[in-house]
Design a protein around this motif. Structure first.
Motif, PDB file in Angstrom:
ATOM      1  N   GLU A  34      36.107  22.811  39.647  1.00  0.00           N
ATOM      2  CA  GLU A  34      37.418  23.431  39.348  1.00  0.00           C
ATOM      3  C   GLU A  34      37.804  24.211  40.783  1.00  0.00           C
ATOM      4  O   GLU A  34      36.898  25.014  40.927  1.00  0.00           O
ATOM      5  CB  GLU A  34      37.641  23.939  38.223  1.00  0.00           C
ATOM      6  CG  GLU A  34      37.543  23.229  37.003  1.00  0.00           C
ATOM      7  CD  GLU A  34      38.717  22.285  36.732  1.00  0.00           C
ATOM      8  OE1 GLU A  34      39.907  22.539  37.393  1.00  0.00           O
ATOM      9  OE2 GLU A  34      38.790  21.325  35.909  1.00  0.00           O
ATOM     10  N   VAL A  79      40.310  27.328  41.494  1.00  0.00           N
ATOM     11  CA  VAL A  79      41.144  28.201  41.116  1.00  0.00           C
ATOM     12  C   VAL A  79      42.155  28.935  42.154  1.00  0.00           C
ATOM     13  O   VAL A  79      41.635  29.335  43.093  1.00  0.00           O
ATOM     14  CB  VAL A  79      40.603  29.274  40.486  1.00  0.00           C
ATOM     15  CG1 VAL A  79      41.604  30.192  39.649  1.00  0.00           C
ATOM     16  CG2 VAL A  79      39.835  28.618  39.110  1.00  0.00           C
ATOM     17  N   ASP A  80      43.701  28.620  42.300  1.00  0.00           N
ATOM     18  CA  ASP A  80      44.340  29.274  43.064  1.00  0.00           C
ATOM     19  C   ASP A  80      44.389  30.680  42.955  1.00  0.00           C
ATOM     20  O   ASP A  80      44.351  31.368  42.046  1.00  0.00           O
ATOM     21  CB  ASP A  80      45.613  28.542  43.245  1.00  0.00           C
ATOM     22  CG  ASP A  80      46.525  28.943  44.366  1.00  0.00           C
ATOM     23  OD1 ASP A  80      46.246  29.300  45.226  1.00  0.00           O
ATOM     24  OD2 ASP A  80      47.671  28.887  44.379  1.00  0.00           O
ATOM     25  N   ASN A 110      36.293  35.072  38.808  1.00  0.00           N
ATOM     26  CA  ASN A 110      36.235  35.194  37.438  1.00  0.00           C
ATOM     27  C   ASN A 110      36.889  36.611  37.257  1.00  0.00           C
ATOM     28  O   ASN A 110      37.459  36.913  36.252  1.00  0.00           O
ATOM     29  CB  ASN A 110      35.055  35.296  36.830  1.00  0.00           C
ATOM     30  CG  ASN A 110      33.869  36.107  37.623  1.00  0.00           C
ATOM     31  OD1 ASN A 110      33.619  36.182  38.791  1.00  0.00           O
ATOM     32  ND2 ASN A 110      33.472  37.325  36.979  1.00  0.00           N
ATOM     33  N   GLN A 159      41.032  35.862  38.417  1.00  0.00           N
ATOM     34  CA  GLN A 159      41.836  35.026  37.433  1.00  0.00           C
ATOM     35  C   GLN A 159      41.135  34.974  36.229  1.00  0.00           C
ATOM     36  O   GLN A 159      40.673  33.706  35.760  1.00  0.00           O
ATOM     37  CB  GLN A 159      42.181  33.807  38.382  1.00  0.00           C
ATOM     38  CG  GLN A 159      43.167  33.612  39.490  1.00  0.00           C
ATOM     39  CD  GLN A 159      44.333  34.210  39.075  1.00  0.00           C
ATOM     40  OE1 GLN A 159      44.840  34.091  38.087  1.00  0.00           O
ATOM     41  NE2 GLN A 159      45.363  34.391  40.053  1.00  0.00           N
ATOM     42  N   GLU A 186      41.955  34.735  33.217  1.00  0.00           N
ATOM     43  CA  GLU A 186      42.353  34.214  32.211  1.00  0.00           C
ATOM     44  C   GLU A 186      42.202  32.645  32.197  1.00  0.00           C
ATOM     45  O   GLU A 186      41.781  31.878  31.492  1.00  0.00           O
ATOM     46  CB  GLU A 186      43.934  34.190  31.949  1.00  0.00           C
ATOM     47  CG  GLU A 186      44.409  35.651  31.128  1.00  0.00           C
ATOM     48  CD  GLU A 186      45.819  35.999  31.126  1.00  0.00           C
ATOM     49  OE1 GLU A 186      46.592  34.794  31.373  1.00  0.00           O
ATOM     50  OE2 GLU A 186      46.376  36.947  30.796  1.00  0.00           O
ATOM     51  N   THR A 187      42.618  32.099  33.549  1.00  0.00           N
ATOM     52  CA  THR A 187      42.316  30.801  34.031  1.00  0.00           C
ATOM     53  C   THR A 187      40.685  30.364  33.706  1.00  0.00           C
ATOM     54  O   THR A 187      40.431  29.390  33.356  1.00  0.00           O
ATOM     55  CB  THR A 187      42.725  30.517  35.455  1.00  0.00           C
ATOM     56  OG1 THR A 187      44.039  30.754  35.245  1.00  0.00           O
ATOM     57  CG2 THR A 187      42.300  28.976  35.736  1.00  0.00           C
ATOM     58  N   VAL A 188      39.869  31.282  34.232  1.00  0.00           N
ATOM     59  CA  VAL A 188      38.489  31.019  34.242  1.00  0.00           C
ATOM     60  C   VAL A 188      37.799  30.924  32.868  1.00  0.00           C
ATOM     61  O   VAL A 188      37.182  30.332  32.348  1.00  0.00           O
ATOM     62  CB  VAL A 188      37.482  32.101  35.147  1.00  0.00           C
ATOM     63  CG1 VAL A 188      36.144  32.154  34.923  1.00  0.00           C
ATOM     64  CG2 VAL A 188      37.999  31.680  36.477  1.00  0.00           C
ATOM     65  N   LYS A 243      39.432  30.293  29.833  1.00  0.00           N
ATOM     66  CA  LYS A 243      39.939  29.024  29.528  1.00  0.00           C
ATOM     67  C   LYS A 243      39.237  27.867  29.986  1.00  0.00           C
ATOM     68  O   LYS A 243      38.878  26.984  29.121  1.00  0.00           O
ATOM     69  CB  LYS A 243      41.526  28.630  29.989  1.00  0.00           C
ATOM     70  CG  LYS A 243      41.862  27.566  28.990  1.00  0.00           C
ATOM     71  CD  LYS A 243      43.549  27.543  29.324  1.00  0.00           C
ATOM     72  CE  LYS A 243      44.121  26.280  28.730  1.00  0.00           C
ATOM     73  NZ  LYS A 243      45.497  26.156  29.042  1.00  0.00           N
ATOM     74  N   LEU A 244      38.677  27.634  31.226  1.00  0.00           N
ATOM     75  CA  LEU A 244      38.137  26.742  31.700  1.00  0.00           C
ATOM     76  C   LEU A 244      36.473  26.703  31.221  1.00  0.00           C
ATOM     77  O   LEU A 244      35.863  25.696  30.692  1.00  0.00           O
ATOM     78  CB  LEU A 244      37.822  26.936  33.288  1.00  0.00           C
ATOM     79  CG  LEU A 244      39.091  26.472  34.164  1.00  0.00           C
ATOM     80  CD1 LEU A 244      38.901  26.723  35.760  1.00  0.00           C
ATOM     81  CD2 LEU A 244      39.258  24.874  33.998  1.00  0.00           C
TER      82      LEU A 244
END
Length: 300
Positions: free
Chosen positions: A273, A275-276, A283, A286, A288-290, A292-293
Protein backbone atom coordinates in the motif's frame (compact mmCIF):
# COMPACT_ATOMS: atom_id res chain seq x y z
CA UNK A 1 32.53 -2.29 26.21
CA UNK A 2 30.40 -1.13 29.10
CA UNK A 3 28.70 -3.86 31.10
CA UNK A 4 24.87 -3.92 31.05
CA UNK A 5 23.22 -1.79 33.70
CA UNK A 6 20.35 -2.76 35.93
CA UNK A 7 18.08 0.24 35.89
CA UNK A 8 14.48 1.24 36.37
CA UNK A 9 12.51 2.37 33.34
CA UNK A 10 11.54 5.69 34.83
CA UNK A 11 15.19 6.40 35.65
CA UNK A 12 16.21 6.28 31.98
CA UNK A 13 15.92 9.61 30.17
CA UNK A 14 13.67 10.44 33.10
CA UNK A 15 12.67 13.86 31.76
CA UNK A 16 10.82 12.27 28.83
CA UNK A 17 7.05 12.22 29.21
CA UNK A 18 5.42 9.15 27.65
CA UNK A 19 1.80 8.84 26.43
CA UNK A 20 1.42 5.40 27.98
CA UNK A 21 2.64 3.57 31.06
CA UNK A 22 5.99 1.86 30.61
CA UNK A 23 6.83 -1.43 32.30
CA UNK A 24 10.18 -3.15 32.36
CA UNK A 25 11.62 -6.63 32.09
CA UNK A 26 15.09 -8.13 32.19
CA UNK A 27 16.06 -9.51 28.78
CA UNK A 28 19.41 -10.86 27.53
CA UNK A 29 22.38 -10.46 29.93
CA UNK A 30 20.19 -8.65 32.49
CA UNK A 31 19.61 -5.66 30.22
CA UNK A 32 16.32 -3.92 30.89
CA UNK A 33 13.76 -3.37 28.17
CA UNK A 34 10.98 -0.87 28.75
CA UNK A 35 7.62 -1.58 27.10
CA UNK A 36 3.98 -0.58 27.16
CA UNK A 37 1.24 -3.22 27.20
CA UNK A 38 -1.92 -1.60 25.86
CA UNK A 39 -5.24 -3.26 25.06
CA UNK A 40 -6.79 -6.43 26.43
CA UNK A 41 -4.94 -9.69 26.95
CA UNK A 42 -7.31 -11.87 24.92
CA UNK A 43 -6.82 -9.92 21.69
CA UNK A 44 -4.44 -10.51 18.78
CA UNK A 45 -0.92 -9.48 19.85
CA UNK A 46 1.11 -6.91 17.90
CA UNK A 47 4.70 -6.01 18.80
CA UNK A 48 5.54 -2.44 17.73
CA UNK A 49 9.22 -1.74 16.94
CA UNK A 50 10.39 1.83 16.40
CA UNK A 51 13.06 3.00 14.00
CA UNK A 52 16.61 4.32 14.28
CA UNK A 53 16.97 7.14 16.79
CA UNK A 54 13.29 6.88 17.69
CA UNK A 55 11.32 5.55 20.67
CA UNK A 56 7.96 4.17 21.78
CA UNK A 57 6.04 7.51 21.75
CA UNK A 58 6.44 7.66 17.97
CA UNK A 59 3.52 5.20 17.85
CA UNK A 60 1.18 7.22 20.05
CA UNK A 61 -1.34 8.08 17.32
CA UNK A 62 -1.51 4.43 16.33
CA UNK A 63 -1.68 2.78 19.73
CA UNK A 64 -4.52 5.00 20.92
CA UNK A 65 -6.76 3.52 18.23
CA UNK A 66 -5.29 0.05 17.63
CA UNK A 67 -5.30 -0.86 21.33
CA UNK A 68 -9.11 -0.90 21.12
CA UNK A 69 -8.92 -4.01 18.95
CA UNK A 70 -5.49 -5.54 19.64
CA UNK A 71 -3.04 -6.15 22.45
CA UNK A 72 -0.24 -3.74 21.63
CA UNK A 73 3.27 -4.32 23.01
CA UNK A 74 5.20 -1.10 22.34
CA UNK A 75 8.93 -1.17 23.07
CA UNK A 76 11.88 1.07 23.61
CA UNK A 77 14.66 -0.96 22.04
CA UNK A 78 17.59 -1.56 24.38
CA UNK A 79 19.77 1.55 24.22
CA UNK A 80 16.80 3.82 23.51
CA UNK A 81 14.21 5.70 25.53
CA UNK A 82 13.60 4.19 28.94
CA UNK A 83 15.49 0.94 28.31
CA UNK A 84 19.04 0.17 29.47
CA UNK A 85 21.87 2.29 28.12
CA UNK A 86 25.37 1.06 27.33
CA UNK A 87 27.91 0.64 24.56
CA UNK A 88 25.99 -2.25 23.03
CA UNK A 89 26.64 -3.67 19.57
CA UNK A 90 22.96 -2.99 18.79
CA UNK A 91 22.80 -4.80 15.44
CA UNK A 92 19.74 -6.62 14.11
CA UNK A 93 20.56 -9.86 15.96
CA UNK A 94 21.05 -7.97 19.22
CA UNK A 95 17.65 -6.29 19.00
CA UNK A 96 15.89 -9.43 17.75
CA UNK A 97 17.23 -11.54 20.62
CA UNK A 98 16.09 -8.98 23.19
CA UNK A 99 12.64 -8.75 21.62
CA UNK A 100 12.19 -12.52 21.59
CA UNK A 101 13.27 -12.55 25.24
CA UNK A 102 10.68 -9.87 26.03
CA UNK A 103 7.87 -11.83 24.38
CA UNK A 104 8.95 -15.02 26.13
CA UNK A 105 8.81 -13.21 29.48
CA UNK A 106 5.23 -12.20 28.63
CA UNK A 107 4.37 -15.82 27.74
CA UNK A 108 3.61 -14.85 24.15
CA UNK A 109 4.90 -17.54 21.79
CA UNK A 110 3.36 -16.33 18.49
CA UNK A 111 2.69 -12.73 17.56
CA UNK A 112 2.45 -10.12 14.84
CA UNK A 113 5.03 -7.38 14.37
CA UNK A 114 4.65 -3.81 13.17
CA UNK A 115 8.05 -2.29 12.45
CA UNK A 116 8.92 1.18 11.22
CA UNK A 117 12.09 1.87 9.22
CA UNK A 118 14.95 0.09 11.07
CA UNK A 119 12.20 -1.58 13.10
CA UNK A 120 10.93 -3.04 9.84
CA UNK A 121 14.34 -4.54 9.10
CA UNK A 122 14.48 -5.99 12.63
CA UNK A 123 10.99 -7.44 12.07
CA UNK A 124 12.07 -9.09 8.82
CA UNK A 125 15.19 -10.44 10.54
CA UNK A 126 12.96 -12.00 13.21
CA UNK A 127 10.57 -13.51 10.67
CA UNK A 128 13.45 -14.97 8.64
CA UNK A 129 15.18 -16.55 11.63
CA UNK A 130 12.17 -17.73 13.66
CA UNK A 131 9.29 -18.04 11.19
CA UNK A 132 7.34 -20.32 13.52
CA UNK A 133 6.83 -17.46 15.98
CA UNK A 134 5.70 -14.69 13.64
CA UNK A 135 2.05 -14.67 12.58
CA UNK A 136 2.13 -11.55 10.41
CA UNK A 137 4.30 -8.56 9.51
CA UNK A 138 3.38 -4.93 9.02
CA UNK A 139 6.38 -3.15 7.49
CA UNK A 140 6.11 0.63 7.54
CA UNK A 141 8.73 2.32 5.34
CA UNK A 142 11.04 -0.59 6.11
CA UNK A 143 14.79 -0.38 5.81
CA UNK A 144 16.48 -3.43 4.34
CA UNK A 145 14.85 -3.47 0.90
CA UNK A 146 17.19 -0.85 -0.51
CA UNK A 147 20.68 -2.34 -0.72
CA UNK A 148 24.11 -0.71 -0.71
CA UNK A 149 27.47 -1.65 -2.21
CA UNK A 150 30.65 -1.79 -0.15
CA UNK A 151 31.65 1.77 -1.05
CA UNK A 152 28.28 3.11 0.02
CA UNK A 153 28.37 1.10 3.24
CA UNK A 154 31.73 2.59 4.17
CA UNK A 155 30.48 6.08 3.40
CA UNK A 156 27.35 5.67 5.52
CA UNK A 157 29.17 4.10 8.46
CA UNK A 158 31.85 6.81 8.46
CA UNK A 159 29.17 9.49 8.42
CA UNK A 160 27.34 7.91 11.36
CA UNK A 161 29.97 7.58 14.07
CA UNK A 162 28.88 8.27 17.66
CA UNK A 163 30.88 11.51 17.55
CA UNK A 164 29.18 12.65 14.35
CA UNK A 165 25.73 11.92 15.76
CA UNK A 166 26.49 13.69 19.03
CA UNK A 167 27.83 16.77 17.26
CA UNK A 168 24.72 17.45 15.15
CA UNK A 169 23.57 21.00 15.89
CA UNK A 170 20.08 21.68 17.16
CA UNK A 171 19.23 23.45 13.90
CA UNK A 172 20.49 20.57 11.78
CA UNK A 173 18.60 18.05 13.90
CA UNK A 174 15.41 20.04 13.43
CA UNK A 175 15.99 20.04 9.66
CA UNK A 176 16.77 16.30 9.66
CA UNK A 177 13.63 15.59 11.69
CA UNK A 178 11.49 17.56 9.26
CA UNK A 179 12.63 15.30 6.41
CA UNK A 180 10.73 12.44 8.05
CA UNK A 181 7.34 14.07 7.50
CA UNK A 182 5.17 15.07 4.58
CA UNK A 183 4.38 18.34 6.29
CA UNK A 184 6.02 19.32 9.57
CA UNK A 185 3.43 20.61 12.02
CA UNK A 186 2.91 21.06 15.76
CA UNK A 187 1.89 17.40 16.16
CA UNK A 188 5.50 16.24 15.98
CA UNK A 189 7.08 19.08 17.97
CA UNK A 190 7.41 16.80 21.00
CA UNK A 191 10.06 14.78 19.16
CA UNK A 192 12.33 17.82 18.88
CA UNK A 193 11.66 18.80 22.50
CA UNK A 194 12.49 15.27 23.63
CA UNK A 195 15.70 15.30 21.59
CA UNK A 196 16.82 18.40 23.49
CA UNK A 197 16.09 16.63 26.77
CA UNK A 198 18.00 13.55 25.64
CA UNK A 199 20.94 15.70 24.57
CA UNK A 200 21.21 17.13 28.08
CA UNK A 201 21.13 13.68 29.71
CA UNK A 202 24.36 12.11 31.04
CA UNK A 203 23.62 8.99 28.97
CA UNK A 204 23.43 10.87 25.66
CA UNK A 205 26.81 9.53 24.50
CA UNK A 206 25.71 5.94 25.08
CA UNK A 207 22.54 6.65 23.12
CA UNK A 208 24.61 8.03 20.22
CA UNK A 209 26.78 4.91 20.33
CA UNK A 210 23.72 2.66 19.96
CA UNK A 211 22.31 4.76 17.10
CA UNK A 212 25.67 4.51 15.33
CA UNK A 213 25.72 0.75 15.79
CA UNK A 214 22.19 0.62 14.42
CA UNK A 215 23.36 2.10 11.12
CA UNK A 216 26.27 -0.33 11.03
CA UNK A 217 24.00 -3.24 11.92
CA UNK A 218 21.49 -2.51 9.17
CA UNK A 219 24.30 -2.46 6.62
CA UNK A 220 26.20 -5.49 7.95
CA UNK A 221 23.15 -7.70 8.51
CA UNK A 222 21.16 -7.24 5.30
CA UNK A 223 17.91 -9.13 4.85
CA UNK A 224 17.14 -8.60 1.16
CA UNK A 225 18.65 -11.85 -0.14
CA UNK A 226 16.64 -13.84 2.43
CA UNK A 227 13.22 -12.28 1.88
CA UNK A 228 11.97 -15.52 0.34
CA UNK A 229 12.27 -17.06 3.81
CA UNK A 230 9.44 -14.83 5.07
CA UNK A 231 6.39 -17.07 4.93
CA UNK A 232 3.86 -15.17 7.03
CA UNK A 233 1.31 -12.72 5.59
CA UNK A 234 3.00 -9.34 5.16
CA UNK A 235 1.64 -5.83 4.68
CA UNK A 236 4.11 -3.27 3.29
CA UNK A 237 3.25 0.42 3.63
CA UNK A 238 5.20 3.37 2.23
CA UNK A 239 4.39 7.05 2.18
CA UNK A 240 4.39 8.34 -1.39
CA UNK A 241 6.42 11.37 -0.31
CA UNK A 242 9.07 9.46 1.63
CA UNK A 243 12.27 11.54 1.40
CA UNK A 244 14.53 9.01 3.14
CA UNK A 245 13.87 5.76 1.29
CA UNK A 246 15.48 5.41 -1.15
CA UNK A 247 18.63 7.39 -0.42
CA UNK A 248 18.36 10.19 -2.98
CA UNK A 249 22.12 10.82 -3.04
CA UNK A 250 23.36 7.26 -3.42
CA UNK A 251 20.46 5.95 -5.53
CA UNK A 252 19.06 8.84 -7.57
CA UNK A 253 17.65 6.37 -10.09
CA UNK A 254 15.32 4.78 -7.53
CA UNK A 255 11.92 5.88 -6.24
CA UNK A 256 9.89 4.91 -3.21
CA UNK A 257 7.43 3.16 -5.50
CA UNK A 258 10.23 1.02 -7.01
CA UNK A 259 11.45 0.03 -3.54
CA UNK A 260 7.93 -0.92 -2.48
CA UNK A 261 7.37 -3.02 -5.58
CA UNK A 262 10.73 -4.71 -5.06
CA UNK A 263 9.66 -5.67 -1.53
CA UNK A 264 6.34 -7.07 -2.73
CA UNK A 265 8.05 -9.06 -5.49
CA UNK A 266 10.49 -10.74 -3.11
CA UNK A 267 8.17 -11.49 -0.17
CA UNK A 268 5.88 -14.26 -1.34
CA UNK A 269 2.77 -13.53 0.72
CA UNK A 270 2.86 -9.74 0.65
CA UNK A 271 0.48 -6.90 -0.11
CA UNK A 272 1.62 -3.34 -0.79
CA UNK A 273 0.00 0.00 0.00
CA UNK A 274 1.17 3.50 -0.83
CA UNK A 275 -0.23 6.33 1.28
CA UNK A 276 -0.52 9.81 -0.20
CA UNK A 277 0.48 12.92 1.72
CA UNK A 278 2.79 10.86 3.89
CA UNK A 279 6.55 10.86 4.29
CA UNK A 280 8.93 8.40 5.93
CA UNK A 281 6.89 8.56 9.15
CA UNK A 282 3.87 7.29 7.25
CA UNK A 283 2.15 6.08 10.43
CA UNK A 284 2.54 9.53 11.97
CA UNK A 285 1.57 11.60 8.93
CA UNK A 286 -1.56 9.58 8.16
CA UNK A 287 -2.46 7.64 11.32
CA UNK A 288 -6.12 7.11 10.46
CA UNK A 289 -5.32 5.60 7.07
CA UNK A 290 -2.50 3.46 8.44
CA UNK A 291 -4.53 2.28 11.43
CA UNK A 292 -7.31 1.17 9.09
CA UNK A 293 -4.86 -0.67 6.84
CA UNK A 294 -3.33 -2.45 9.83
CA UNK A 295 -6.72 -3.36 11.31
CA UNK A 296 -8.02 -4.75 8.03
CA UNK A 297 -4.83 -6.75 7.49
CA UNK A 298 -4.80 -8.29 10.97
CA UNK A 299 -8.51 -9.06 10.92
CA UNK A 300 -8.33 -11.00 7.64
Amino acid sequence: MNSPKKVTAQGQFEKLDYPFQMHEVSVVSDMIMAYADEGTSNKEVVLFIHGLGSYAPAWKYNIKELSKSFRCIVVDLVGYGKSSKGQYEADMTFHANNLFALMKSLNISKFNIAGHSMGGQIAMHMAINRPQQIKGLVLLAPAGIETFNDQHKTLLINASTPEAIASISDEQYKANLALNFYKKDDKSDFMYTDRMLIKSDPQFKEYCYVVSKGVEGMLNEPVFKNLDAIVCPTLIIYGLQDQLIPNRYLHPELTTEKIGLLAKKNISNASLEFVDKAGHFVNFDQPETVNKLISNFLNN
